[in-house]
Design an enzyme around this catalytic site. Sequence first.
Site, PDB file in Angstrom:
ATOM      1  N   GLN A 168       0.816  -1.287  -0.258  1.00  0.00           N
ATOM      2  CA  GLN A 168      -0.025   0.039  -0.012  1.00  0.00           C
ATOM      3  C   GLN A 168       0.822   1.115  -0.152  1.00  0.00           C
ATOM      4  O   GLN A 168       1.337   1.824   1.118  1.00  0.00           O
ATOM      5  CB  GLN A 168      -1.130  -0.128   1.436  1.00  0.00           C
ATOM      6  CG  GLN A 168      -1.791   1.124   1.245  1.00  0.00           C
ATOM      7  CD  GLN A 168      -2.975   0.826   2.184  1.00  0.00           C
ATOM      8  OE1 GLN A 168      -3.264  -0.133   2.829  1.00  0.00           O
ATOM      9  NE2 GLN A 168      -4.051   1.741   1.965  1.00  0.00           N
ATOM     10  N   PHE A 169       1.052   1.837  -1.225  1.00  0.00           N
ATOM     11  CA  PHE A 169       2.042   2.935  -1.390  1.00  0.00           C
ATOM     12  C   PHE A 169       1.253   4.220  -0.693  1.00  0.00           C
ATOM     13  O   PHE A 169       2.064   5.188  -0.295  1.00  0.00           O
ATOM     14  CB  PHE A 169       2.290   3.098  -2.713  1.00  0.00           C
ATOM     15  CG  PHE A 169       1.220   3.911  -3.787  1.00  0.00           C
ATOM     16  CD1 PHE A 169       1.242   5.106  -3.813  1.00  0.00           C
ATOM     17  CD2 PHE A 169       0.319   2.976  -4.358  1.00  0.00           C
ATOM     18  CE1 PHE A 169       0.173   5.586  -4.556  1.00  0.00           C
ATOM     19  CE2 PHE A 169      -0.637   3.227  -5.143  1.00  0.00           C
ATOM     20  CZ  PHE A 169      -0.962   4.803  -5.243  1.00  0.00           C
ATOM     21  N   THR A 170      -0.229   4.231  -0.665  1.00  0.00           N
ATOM     22  CA  THR A 170      -0.606   5.347  -0.058  1.00  0.00           C
ATOM     23  C   THR A 170      -0.395   5.528   1.313  1.00  0.00           C
ATOM     24  O   THR A 170      -0.772   6.675   1.720  1.00  0.00           O
ATOM     25  CB  THR A 170      -2.343   5.159  -0.406  1.00  0.00           C
ATOM     26  OG1 THR A 170      -2.633   4.125   0.527  1.00  0.00           O
ATOM     27  CG2 THR A 170      -2.569   5.113  -1.743  1.00  0.00           C
TER      28      THR A 170
END
Length: 146
Positions: A78-80
């Site tokens: 999850q890059f967010t």
Amino acid sequence: MKVVVQRSLASQVLVDNKIVGSIDNGLVLLVGFTQGDTDNDIDYLVKKIVNLRIFDDENGIMNKSILDVGGSILSISQFTLYANTVKGNRPSYIEALPSKEAEPLYNLFNEKLLANNIKVETGIFGADMLVNINNNGPVTIILESR
């Protein structure tokens, strides 16, 4: 490196309406990487996660680790997690590590979890995923390597 840890009774991840990973009792990990993350960051967080005492003992006290309860892990990239919202209302993801660099680190992270004799399920790196998390407690803890 940043990991959101959620204690879960049952969770799953779907890609294109197909279940690609699911667990019963265990942990859901939302995993993000940033510039400068190394094997040392991974080692630190893997050790922290597998020994984190957030499962109830016989007295209902959070005193057991995932190793103690024989739980499973659902690991989701999850890059967010590295969203920057300081300016304006549209998040910037410039602090997130680019996919080419993040994917090998994510794979190594999961391999090191597996090396602890824990069942590890994953989503598909970079895919549009639907993650259903049955958060038990709720217990949610944010861990960072730095």
